[in-house]
Structures are given as C-alpha cells and as structure tokens.
Scaffold this motif. Sequence first.
Motif, PDB file in Angstrom:
ATOM      1  N   LEU A  71       3.212   1.322   0.841  1.00 46.67           N
ATOM      2  CA  LEU A  71       2.438   1.954  -0.221  1.00 46.67           C
ATOM      3  C   LEU A  71       3.193   1.917  -1.552  1.00 46.67           C
ATOM      4  N   ASN A  72       2.470   1.616  -2.627  1.00 44.30           N
ATOM      5  CA  ASN A  72       3.043   1.739  -3.961  1.00 44.30           C
ATOM      6  C   ASN A  72       2.792   3.142  -4.500  1.00 44.30           C
ATOM      7  N   ASP A  73       3.248   3.430  -5.720  1.00 43.17           N
ATOM      8  CA  ASP A  73       3.121   4.778  -6.283  1.00 43.17           C
ATOM      9  C   ASP A  73       1.672   5.236  -6.370  1.00 43.17           C
ATOM     10  N   VAL A  74       0.787   4.326  -6.776  1.00 41.60           N
ATOM     11  CA  VAL A  74      -0.628   4.691  -6.933  1.00 41.60           C
ATOM     12  C   VAL A  74      -1.238   4.995  -5.566  1.00 41.60           C
ATOM     13  N   GLN A  75      -0.941   4.162  -4.585  1.00 44.62           N
ATOM     14  CA  GLN A  75      -1.460   4.397  -3.234  1.00 44.62           C
ATOM     15  C   GLN A  75      -0.893   5.684  -2.647  1.00 44.62           C
ATOM     16  N   HIS A  76       0.393   5.946  -2.885  1.00 49.37           N
ATOM     17  CA  HIS A  76       0.998   7.185  -2.412  1.00 49.37           C
ATOM     18  C   HIS A  76       0.241   8.403  -2.947  1.00 49.37           C
ATOM     19  N   ALA A  77      -0.067   8.373  -4.252  1.00 48.62           N
ATOM     20  CA  ALA A  77      -0.770   9.504  -4.864  1.00 48.62           C
ATOM     21  C   ALA A  77      -2.149   9.688  -4.245  1.00 48.62           C
ATOM     22  N   LEU A  78      -2.841   8.577  -3.960  1.00 50.59           N
ATOM     23  CA  LEU A  78      -4.170   8.666  -3.352  1.00 50.59           C
ATOM     24  C   LEU A  78      -4.074   9.213  -1.932  1.00 50.59           C
ATOM     25  N   VAL A  79      -3.098   8.748  -1.158  1.00 50.69           N
ATOM     26  CA  VAL A  79      -2.911   9.247   0.206  1.00 50.69           C
ATOM     27  C   VAL A  79      -2.605  10.744   0.180  1.00 50.69           C
ATOM     28  N   GLU A  80      -1.694  11.158  -0.686  1.00 49.76           N
ATOM     29  CA  GLU A  80      -1.348  12.572  -0.781  1.00 49.76           C
ATOM     30  C   GLU A  80      -2.553  13.415  -1.174  1.00 49.76           C
ATOM     31  N   THR A  81      -3.397  12.872  -2.033  1.00 51.42           N
ATOM     32  CA  THR A  81      -4.605  13.587  -2.456  1.00 51.42           C
ATOM     33  C   THR A  81      -5.534  13.830  -1.277  1.00 51.42           C
ATOM     34  N   LEU A  82      -5.803  12.779  -0.521  1.00 51.88           N
ATOM     35  CA  LEU A  82      -6.735  12.897   0.606  1.00 51.88           C
ATOM     36  C   LEU A  82      -6.156  13.765   1.719  1.00 51.88           C
ATOM     37  N   VAL A  83      -4.849  13.638   1.975  1.00 48.62           N
ATOM     38  CA  VAL A  83      -4.212  14.471   2.995  1.00 48.62           C
ATOM     39  C   VAL A  83      -4.221  15.930   2.566  1.00 48.62           C
ATOM     40  N   ALA A  88      -6.547  -0.885   2.691  1.00 47.39           N
ATOM     41  CA  ALA A  88      -7.644  -1.854   2.745  1.00 47.39           C
ATOM     42  C   ALA A  88      -8.425  -1.928   1.439  1.00 47.39           C
ATOM     43  N   LEU A  89      -8.152  -1.023   0.489  1.00 50.21           N
ATOM     44  CA  LEU A  89      -8.893  -1.008  -0.767  1.00 50.21           C
ATOM     45  C   LEU A  89      -8.534  -2.210  -1.634  1.00 50.21           C
ATOM     46  N   SER A  90      -9.485  -2.680  -2.423  1.00 48.49           N
ATOM     47  CA  SER A  90      -9.221  -3.756  -3.369  1.00 48.49           C
ATOM     48  C   SER A  90      -8.360  -3.238  -4.508  1.00 48.49           C
ATOM     49  N   HIS A  91      -7.692  -4.154  -5.216  1.00 48.87           N
ATOM     50  CA  HIS A  91      -6.856  -3.758  -6.349  1.00 48.87           C
ATOM     51  C   HIS A  91      -7.691  -3.280  -7.530  1.00 48.87           C
ATOM     52  N   GLN A  92      -8.967  -3.651  -7.551  1.00 47.87           N
ATOM     53  CA  GLN A  92      -9.836  -3.125  -8.609  1.00 47.87           C
ATOM     54  C   GLN A  92     -10.090  -1.636  -8.403  1.00 47.87           C
ATOM     55  N   THR A  93     -10.252  -1.234  -7.161  1.00 49.20           N
ATOM     56  CA  THR A  93     -10.479   0.183  -6.867  1.00 49.20           C
ATOM     57  C   THR A  93      -9.185   0.970  -6.943  1.00 49.20           C
ATOM     58  N   CYS A  94      -8.102   0.440  -6.381  1.00 45.82           N
ATOM     59  CA  CYS A  94      -6.806   1.119  -6.366  1.00 45.82           C
ATOM     60  C   CYS A  94      -5.753   0.146  -6.908  1.00 45.82           C
ATOM     61  N   PHE A 123     -11.089   3.992  -8.966  1.00 47.16           N
ATOM     62  CA  PHE A 123     -11.350   5.344  -8.460  1.00 47.16           C
ATOM     63  C   PHE A 123     -12.655   5.895  -9.029  1.00 47.16           C
ATOM     64  N   TYR A 124     -13.612   5.002  -9.237  1.00 48.27           N
ATOM     65  CA  TYR A 124     -14.875   5.400  -9.845  1.00 48.27           C
ATOM     66  C   TYR A 124     -15.871   5.782  -8.767  1.00 48.27           C
ATOM     67  N   MET A 125     -16.591   6.876  -8.994  1.00 52.71           N
ATOM     68  CA  MET A 125     -17.546   7.380  -8.022  1.00 52.71           C
ATOM     69  C   MET A 125     -18.961   6.992  -8.454  1.00 52.71           C
ATOM     70  N   VAL A 126     -19.554   6.039  -7.750  1.00 50.54           N
ATOM     71  CA  VAL A 126     -20.921   5.642  -8.048  1.00 50.54           C
ATOM     72  C   VAL A 126     -21.872   6.630  -7.400  1.00 50.54           C
ATOM     73  N   ASN A 127     -22.626   7.325  -8.225  1.00 52.62           N
ATOM     74  CA  ASN A 127     -23.589   8.287  -7.696  1.00 52.62           C
ATOM     75  C   ASN A 127     -24.902   7.585  -7.379  1.00 52.62           C
ATOM     76  N   THR A 128     -25.614   8.086  -6.414  1.00 52.09           N
ATOM     77  CA  THR A 128     -26.870   7.444  -6.020  1.00 52.09           C
ATOM     78  C   THR A 128     -27.884   7.482  -7.154  1.00 52.09           C
ATOM     79  N   GLU A 129     -27.710   8.420  -8.103  1.00 51.10           N
ATOM     80  CA  GLU A 129     -28.640   8.530  -9.224  1.00 51.10           C
ATOM     81  C   GLU A 129     -28.324   7.529 -10.330  1.00 51.10           C
ATOM     82  N   ASP A 130     -27.129   6.890 -10.255  1.00 47.71           N
ATOM     83  CA  ASP A 130     -26.735   5.971 -11.324  1.00 47.71           C
ATOM     84  C   ASP A 130     -27.719   4.829 -11.446  1.00 47.71           C
TER      85      ASP A 130
END
Length: 604
Positions: free
Chosen positions: A131-143, A174-180, A200-207
């Motif tokens: 994991l790189n720094d960005v991935q570490h932060a995402l993992v820590e967030t979800l955990v 498994a995430l793409s580099h565009q997402t993470c 890290f963009y959240m596509v809403n169903t209403e978009d």
Amino acid sequence: MSTTPVLYVHRRNAKTIKSQLEAIHELDKRHRMVPSTSDAVILHIDSLQLTADQDAIHQDIVNGQCIAVPVSQSFIDNTLLQEHKWASQQIIVAFGRQYCPYSTSMGNSNRDAVSSRNDTNNTSSSNEIRLNDVQHALVETLVSYYSTSTVKSKNAEMDDEHSCRGMIIKSVLALSHQTCPKKLEVIGDDRTLVIPRWSFYMVNTEDDKSAIDKRVGVFLSEFRNLIIQCQSKSQWQYTSSGSNQEDTSFDTVQSLLWENLARTHRCSRVVRRGDIHPDSGVRESGKFQVTFKLQLHLTAINLTSTLASKTKGHRILWPAPNSYESGDINQGYIPSTTGETSPGWITVTEHKISQSFDVTRVMFSRGNVTEKKRFASLVQEGERVLDMYAGIGYYTLPALIHGNAHHVTACEWNPQALYALRYNLKANGVGHQATVLDGDCRVSLRMFLDSNEYADESKQFDRVSLGLLPSSEGGWEIAVSCLNRKSGGWLHIHGNVPTAERLHWAHWVCQSLKCLAEMQEYSKEWLVVCIHVEKVKSFAPMVDHVVADVFLGSSQTSMSCNKDFICSGVVDSLGNFISTKIGKVSPPSCALSKDGVLHQDWLM
C-alpha cells in the motif's frame, strides 16, 4: 480516525526504546514513530509509578515534546504493566493512543515481528506492504468506519477488525489509479492537498450521467461500489432502508477520508481539483456571475454570486467552510467570501516570491515555475516590461523582483485575479513599480496608448510577455504596437503546439509578426527573429506548452541578440539560423481559424 497503542518517551530516549522493543519483537513497524500530538489519548501515567512531575509530562506530550512509539496493545497489557523493569528504567513516561501514519518503507522481515495479530493473516500483511500513502489512508478510513459503526453484524469473525482489514486491503488494491491515485499533489505554504477531479468521487443515482465525461465513466462508480461491497461483506445492517441511509454512510466515509488524507500528508486543507471553465470569458476556474464590493484597502471582498450547478472550480473538501454558496462533502464547497481572510486563500512561495490567491476562484500552475525563473533571467535591469495576461502576477513579480525591471504594466480581466495581483504587488513590496490595467488587454492597452495621462516613454516597452494558453495570437497585433519604436524589443509568446510542428510554428510566428510590423510606418523594416523556443511542460500527448523568444527590431539593434541578422528567421535547436520565407508559411494546426476561434480538434 483510527488510533494506535503507543508509548511516550522523550526525544532523547527514542532510539533506545526503539532498539529495546525491536529486540523483543514488540515494536509495531506497520506505523511510524512520530511526535506526540495535542489530541493524544494519554492513559495511566501514574500506573508507571514515575517520580517525575506528571503535569509536566502531560504538557510535554500535548506540546509535541515527546515521541509516540507504536506497540501492540498486548505489550501494554501483559508486559509493560506487569514487569517492573520497564518502569524502573525511567524511559517510558506514559502510554496511550494516537494516530500514527503507516510506514512506507517496510520489508517482509519487518512485518513478521509486529505481534500475534499479523501471524493470523499473512495475506493481509503481505498486501499491506504494497500500500502507498493514499491507499493506507483509504484503508484506515474504511477500517475506522467499520470499527466505530454502531450497528454491526453479530458474526464474531466479521466483527474482528483485522479480518475486515484484510478484505478492505484486497479491495483497495484492486482500484484503478483514477479512483485511488498513487500520489497526490500538495501546493501552498500551508500545504493544500489536491484531489483529482474524479478520484474518490461518489456518483449518485440522481446524477445526470450524460453530463459526465464518457472517458471517465468506466471507473467513476468504483468508489461507491467499494463502500457498498465493504458493507455487504462485513454484513453491516442498516436500521432503515433507502438511499438516505446510504447517502449518510457515504458522506461519513468521505468526511473521514478527507481528514485522514490531510493528516497523512500533513496538510491543512483538502480541495478537489477544478479547471478553467470553457464558458468563462475571463478564464475563471469556475463559472460565476459575480457582483462584489472591492474596498480600496486590501481586505476581503464581500460578494454575492450565482454559482452554476456544474461548476468546474477548485472546491474545498476539508475542512468545510462555515459559510458557503454551494457544495457538498463529495464535490466540495465554494466559500461565500474571497480575499485574504477567506477559507480558500492560500500562498505559494516560489524563488522567494510570495503569490497569494483564492484557490477556489483563480487558476495556478506549478508546472510554470521554471519558466518564471527563466523569464526573470531574460529581463534586463531598467527595462520596461508589459505583461499582457498577468493573472496573479506569475511573470510580473519575477520581472520586478529578480529581473530588476524599471516598471511593469500588467493587464488582467478576471476580477478575482486582479484582486490577488494587486495584493501580491503590495505584499512583495513592488506595488510602486507597477501599473495595473483591468479589462480586455486589447482594449485597455489601446486606451492606454491613446491616453494623455501617461508619459510617452511609459507607453513603449522593451519586453512583452504573452502568457495565454492555448494561444495568445489574438494579442499579437497590440503587442507589436507596444514595443519601443526606436529599438524594438522582445515578445515571449506562449502556446500549446504539437511537438512535430514546433519549428513550423516558429516560422509561422515570425511571418505573422513581420506582417503586423509592416502595418506600422516606424517598424516596416524591422527584422523578426525567433531566437529560441522553450518547452515549459507537456500539455497532452505530443502537444507541448512552449514559449517562443522573438526579437523585433532593425538590423542594427539586432546585436542585442548577440548575433548580427540580415533577415527574418528562426534559430533552430542546433543553433542554426533558418530564414523564414515570408508569405509562404502555411498556418499550423494550432493557429486561430479565420473567424478568430481556436478549434481544438487537433488535440483530440
């Protein structure tokens, strides 16, 4: 934010305790040893039976005078408090919990001795090393979100934080580099973290899906799907059904993520990247219809604005401003005020030049830093310089501060950039050496030349910067008219040019400027010589941002180029002079069309 069990020691004892813990395999090498923080949770100082002043120890910890050493909780419970030798050494002053970022330079051997928790899941440990720094932060967030969720499955195995971590790490990898992304850009003296437009963009169903670029649509739902996947696999249960509950969880995860990323990168602000809005005539980094009151003194601008629903400006993700016009935790916020007291106001210092601006309203490119320095080195002491597209002072300030120009006339028509330009001139102590013209430079300069308010010598320039992308062609005519009528001068012409057409573009620039010079009686006989074409940065595949250094003047004054030229032409990359066949050079693909519009199909 997830915290880690730590021991607190004074800085002078950090290496000693590290060696001791490594010897017994109790140092948690998944995390870094870091200075103590004011939000540390300090536990049981008196449990160590220290003779030192406990209040003083507490102050040392909260003031960052101690080092937090990550260990396992079992070491604290079963060893530290049970074995008297640790207290008798008088090295450990306290223990507790605080946030420690993940280490990014660990090998497999370092992971083997972390604690019994690592031994239970070798796959998780192996993946975590990657994991790189960005991935570490995402993992820590979800955990962290998983561990603090109030309603969880009763399944004991899935409630175990470490089991959940393994599943999350695998999904994040498994995430793409565009997402993470692998790395994130940090700008500004106070460190502002920039999140790419769709990461890290959240596509809403209403978009409105049709409003989203199809080129990013493939991975745009990855982040939303990741959170749903984690919820499903960890068997989180919602107390109610429906999108409102989901939206709440999404907002919570994103809010935690922005804070974790800021902490990991030691940043004070997180923003989502924007760009120049294509419909903005004044090149704002967002589409605003703005009316504002500008005080004569440099204080905040009070403004009211109508923000387009699909703005493309930089937007603040964290911390959210108290007062904002529009936005949310996903797209970011636009503060309701601008100026040096607003949440979006940042300062970037380059080559000892302070450049301040509102990041939510004004563009800034770090890729131009070398060109700013180069331009300053070209300016000769005592010159009069014209900056036709000044922005916040990108080239105006270097010309004055490092180039020792006598005076700079700076043109700008974006009111947000104008405010920052005036602020920066004053902040750098060169306001008395600059004249600022607001509005379209093709109009304001014509009025400036025709005005009786300024002395004739102040209307003739030795050097002109045309720093407008993708093309400054629309300003070439007035730029030639502004050069010194006796000695001529230099034009520094920026443009986005296909790599294969660079030499052809330089010849075409010379031809175009020669034709413009022939329209003036005093400049009919001028030579036009492109001395150098500098590549600033890559703009797109096989397209570069370049600057042509072009001299216009008589054959006698061309000696200022350190060469004696007898005709117009281009000095190529090898130093060879190639004459330009005036009237026979066809326009390159990056030229304006006959209707004055730059059609950018050639970029696609």
